[in-house]
Motif scaffolding. Sequence first.
Motif, PDB file in Angstrom:
ATOM      1  N   ALA A 123      42.400  32.416  36.753  1.00  0.00           N
ATOM      2  CA  ALA A 123      41.552  31.945  37.696  1.00  0.00           C
ATOM      3  C   ALA A 123      41.864  31.953  39.259  1.00  0.00           C
ATOM      4  O   ALA A 123      41.046  32.177  40.236  1.00  0.00           O
ATOM      5  N   LYS A 124      43.327  32.154  39.593  1.00  0.00           N
ATOM      6  CA  LYS A 124      43.920  32.495  40.784  1.00  0.00           C
ATOM      7  C   LYS A 124      43.977  33.682  41.212  1.00  0.00           C
ATOM      8  O   LYS A 124      44.302  34.341  42.416  1.00  0.00           O
ATOM      9  N   GLY A 125      43.762  34.870  40.327  1.00  0.00           N
ATOM     10  CA  GLY A 125      43.830  36.152  40.563  1.00  0.00           C
ATOM     11  C   GLY A 125      42.978  36.713  41.042  1.00  0.00           C
ATOM     12  O   GLY A 125      41.703  36.291  41.048  1.00  0.00           O
ATOM     13  N   ASP A 126      43.210  38.007  41.701  1.00  0.00           N
ATOM     14  CA  ASP A 126      42.146  38.773  42.407  1.00  0.00           C
ATOM     15  C   ASP A 126      42.450  40.230  42.262  1.00  0.00           C
ATOM     16  O   ASP A 126      43.405  40.654  42.608  1.00  0.00           O
ATOM     17  N   LEU A 127      41.601  41.005  41.125  1.00  0.00           N
ATOM     18  CA  LEU A 127      42.330  42.183  40.891  1.00  0.00           C
ATOM     19  C   LEU A 127      41.287  43.251  41.366  1.00  0.00           C
ATOM     20  O   LEU A 127      39.929  43.171  41.132  1.00  0.00           O
ATOM     21  N   SER A 128      41.536  43.815  42.342  1.00  0.00           N
ATOM     22  CA  SER A 128      41.004  44.864  43.052  1.00  0.00           C
ATOM     23  C   SER A 128      41.450  46.300  42.970  1.00  0.00           C
ATOM     24  O   SER A 128      41.277  47.310  43.741  1.00  0.00           O
ATOM     25  N   SER A 129      42.020  46.461  41.701  1.00  0.00           N
ATOM     26  CA  SER A 129      42.470  48.003  41.324  1.00  0.00           C
ATOM     27  C   SER A 129      41.330  48.692  41.076  1.00  0.00           C
ATOM     28  O   SER A 129      40.170  48.390  40.643  1.00  0.00           O
ATOM     29  N   THR A 130      41.605  49.944  41.576  1.00  0.00           N
ATOM     30  CA  THR A 130      40.491  51.195  41.198  1.00  0.00           C
ATOM     31  C   THR A 130      40.040  51.293  39.798  1.00  0.00           C
ATOM     32  O   THR A 130      38.927  51.346  39.330  1.00  0.00           O
ATOM     33  N   SER A 131      41.049  51.245  39.007  1.00  0.00           N
ATOM     34  CA  SER A 131      40.730  51.487  37.631  1.00  0.00           C
ATOM     35  C   SER A 131      41.835  50.598  36.614  1.00  0.00           C
ATOM     36  O   SER A 131      43.035  50.638  37.135  1.00  0.00           O
ATOM     37  N   VAL A 132      41.482  50.004  35.714  1.00  0.00           N
ATOM     38  CA  VAL A 132      42.116  49.151  34.840  1.00  0.00           C
ATOM     39  C   VAL A 132      41.913  49.584  33.334  1.00  0.00           C
ATOM     40  O   VAL A 132      40.689  49.540  32.998  1.00  0.00           O
ATOM     41  N   GLY A 183      39.420  35.525  36.694  1.00  0.00           N
ATOM     42  CA  GLY A 183      39.317  35.404  38.436  1.00  0.00           C
ATOM     43  C   GLY A 183      38.302  36.510  38.807  1.00  0.00           C
ATOM     44  O   GLY A 183      37.549  37.098  37.849  1.00  0.00           O
ATOM     45  N   LYS A 184      38.487  36.915  39.906  1.00  0.00           N
ATOM     46  CA  LYS A 184      37.835  37.749  40.603  1.00  0.00           C
ATOM     47  C   LYS A 184      38.101  39.352  40.215  1.00  0.00           C
ATOM     48  O   LYS A 184      39.457  39.960  40.189  1.00  0.00           O
ATOM     49  N   LEU A 185      37.168  40.027  39.729  1.00  0.00           N
ATOM     50  CA  LEU A 185      37.285  41.458  39.134  1.00  0.00           C
ATOM     51  C   LEU A 185      36.411  42.299  39.972  1.00  0.00           C
ATOM     52  O   LEU A 185      35.397  42.053  40.035  1.00  0.00           O
ATOM     53  N   ARG A 186      37.147  43.304  40.646  1.00  0.00           N
ATOM     54  CA  ARG A 186      36.465  44.197  41.812  1.00  0.00           C
ATOM     55  C   ARG A 186      36.242  45.549  41.551  1.00  0.00           C
ATOM     56  O   ARG A 186      35.566  46.325  42.268  1.00  0.00           O
ATOM     57  N   GLY A 187      37.078  46.001  40.267  1.00  0.00           N
ATOM     58  CA  GLY A 187      37.258  47.291  40.136  1.00  0.00           C
ATOM     59  C   GLY A 187      36.660  47.635  38.689  1.00  0.00           C
ATOM     60  O   GLY A 187      36.145  47.069  38.333  1.00  0.00           O
ATOM     61  N   ASN A 188      36.828  48.961  38.124  1.00  0.00           N
ATOM     62  CA  ASN A 188      36.615  49.322  36.937  1.00  0.00           C
ATOM     63  C   ASN A 188      37.490  48.749  35.879  1.00  0.00           C
ATOM     64  O   ASN A 188      38.671  48.682  35.984  1.00  0.00           O
ATOM     65  N   LEU A 189      36.984  48.647  34.688  1.00  0.00           N
ATOM     66  CA  LEU A 189      37.750  47.675  33.423  1.00  0.00           C
ATOM     67  C   LEU A 189      37.055  48.306  32.254  1.00  0.00           C
ATOM     68  O   LEU A 189      35.901  48.567  32.093  1.00  0.00           O
ATOM     69  N   HIS A 190      38.248  49.081  31.674  1.00  0.00           N
ATOM     70  CA  HIS A 190      38.110  49.850  30.311  1.00  0.00           C
ATOM     71  C   HIS A 190      38.740  49.203  29.289  1.00  0.00           C
ATOM     72  O   HIS A 190      40.138  49.244  29.645  1.00  0.00           O
ATOM     73  N   CYS A 191      38.389  48.604  28.102  1.00  0.00           N
ATOM     74  CA  CYS A 191      39.089  47.989  27.295  1.00  0.00           C
ATOM     75  C   CYS A 191      38.872  48.720  25.877  1.00  0.00           C
ATOM     76  O   CYS A 191      37.687  48.785  25.490  1.00  0.00           O
ATOM     77  N   ASP A 192      40.078  49.084  25.183  1.00  0.00           N
ATOM     78  CA  ASP A 192      39.889  49.506  23.815  1.00  0.00           C
ATOM     79  C   ASP A 192      39.330  48.809  22.834  1.00  0.00           C
ATOM     80  O   ASP A 192      38.796  49.172  21.764  1.00  0.00           O
ATOM     81  N   ASP A 193      39.526  47.236  22.866  1.00  0.00           N
ATOM     82  CA  ASP A 193      39.066  46.316  22.066  1.00  0.00           C
ATOM     83  C   ASP A 193      38.403  45.347  22.558  1.00  0.00           C
ATOM     84  O   ASP A 193      37.041  45.608  22.521  1.00  0.00           O
ATOM     85  N   MET A 194      38.633  44.601  22.949  1.00  0.00           N
ATOM     86  CA  MET A 194      37.515  43.449  23.401  1.00  0.00           C
ATOM     87  C   MET A 194      38.025  42.659  24.864  1.00  0.00           C
ATOM     88  O   MET A 194      39.047  42.648  25.150  1.00  0.00           O
ATOM     89  N   ALA A 195      36.860  42.481  25.569  1.00  0.00           N
ATOM     90  CA  ALA A 195      37.158  42.011  26.781  1.00  0.00           C
ATOM     91  C   ALA A 195      36.429  40.213  26.806  1.00  0.00           C
ATOM     92  O   ALA A 195      35.276  40.579  26.520  1.00  0.00           O
ATOM     93  N   THR A 196      36.896  39.477  27.325  1.00  0.00           N
ATOM     94  CA  THR A 196      36.445  38.343  27.313  1.00  0.00           C
ATOM     95  C   THR A 196      36.225  37.876  28.786  1.00  0.00           C
ATOM     96  O   THR A 196      37.316  37.820  29.509  1.00  0.00           O
ATOM     97  N   ILE A 197      34.964  37.438  29.425  1.00  0.00           N
ATOM     98  CA  ILE A 197      34.761  37.083  30.709  1.00  0.00           C
ATOM     99  C   ILE A 197      34.504  35.566  30.731  1.00  0.00           C
ATOM    100  O   ILE A 197      33.474  35.242  30.017  1.00  0.00           O
ATOM    101  N   ASN A 198      35.138  34.890  31.530  1.00  0.00           N
ATOM    102  CA  ASN A 198      35.063  33.400  31.688  1.00  0.00           C
ATOM    103  C   ASN A 198      35.080  33.050  33.017  1.00  0.00           C
ATOM    104  O   ASN A 198      36.160  32.232  33.671  1.00  0.00           O
ATOM    105  N   PHE A 199      34.221  33.682  34.098  1.00  0.00           N
ATOM    106  CA  PHE A 199      34.186  33.385  35.459  1.00  0.00           C
ATOM    107  C   PHE A 199      32.907  33.574  36.136  1.00  0.00           C
ATOM    108  O   PHE A 199      32.000  34.191  35.271  1.00  0.00           O
ATOM    109  N   SER A 200      32.595  32.880  37.221  1.00  0.00           N
ATOM    110  CA  SER A 200      31.336  33.026  37.846  1.00  0.00           C
ATOM    111  C   SER A 200      31.320  34.018  38.892  1.00  0.00           C
ATOM    112  O   SER A 200      32.327  33.537  40.080  1.00  0.00           O
ATOM    113  N   GLY A 201      30.751  35.163  39.193  1.00  0.00           N
ATOM    114  CA  GLY A 201      30.842  35.910  40.358  1.00  0.00           C
ATOM    115  C   GLY A 201      30.090  37.250  40.147  1.00  0.00           C
ATOM    116  O   GLY A 201      29.425  37.478  39.058  1.00  0.00           O
TER     117      GLY A 201
END
Length: 261
Positions: free
Chosen positions: A111-120, A129-147
């Motif tokens: 929750a305190k993290g701020d991920l602004s990487s171009t590619s993950v 926390g805050k996600l500002r870049g592109n995210l690719h997961c081979d398996d599962m992605a769980t999102i638990n924040f508001s924004g």
Amino acid sequence: MEYVAAKSSMCRQCGRYFPPFAPKAGLKLHVKEEAPVPENPSIRHKLEDFWKRKRTLIIECFECQRKQQVCSTATSTICPGCSAHIDLRDYRIDSSFSRTIRTRGDVHLTAKGDLSSTSVICRSALIEGKLRGNLHCDDMATINFSGRIPGRLTARHIVVERKANIHCFRRVRVSSIEIKGAMSGEIVAQTIVTIHKKGSLEGNVTAKAITVEKGGIFSGQLVIGQAGLTQGELLPERKPAAASTAEPDISSATPVPLPAT
């Protein structure tokens, strides 16, 4: 027992040093015998043996897509096909982070993290926390924040938790997705979109199937079909007119005078 050329030794019982000497003839050494292994081990022994074994994982190279088997405790490896380096570490982000991540491990954005990487690129991710870049997961992605999520989201399976309230600016591509909280954006799913009770989705959806439980809300355009097609491509094709159809002859038509103005 001691080495034959040793000049001194330490007693295993009292801790004192002494010069070793050869035992007298007929002296018997007391050796602690290990308990024999039972022929039919119990479930507890089987579980202990199972956890002692080194578990392995099957990973895929980023460059040549060759698969190989590695130990689960390894942090990196080399592809035997193209000699490319493969990162296997897990990342936990508690503050601002802007470097590119490409790993076969997991990513946890607190929750305190701020991920602004171009590619993950990772195996699975937990986003709190805050996600500002592109995210690719081979398996599962769980999102638990508001924004807001300005980057692209691609994964095999996405879970939007109940406390989440996200707005995706770009198209979300998944194999399947479960929405338990609130989400707005365009979704392209290869299989199914599930909206649970008290979940809400606002946006266009292209999928093979959709399930909205009682109490769930869906608002937007829905296209049921192949995930790669758009709504216009799903319309039935019109058959061309027959070539034998006679076209009207307008050359011999009587001209109609236009009304005076």
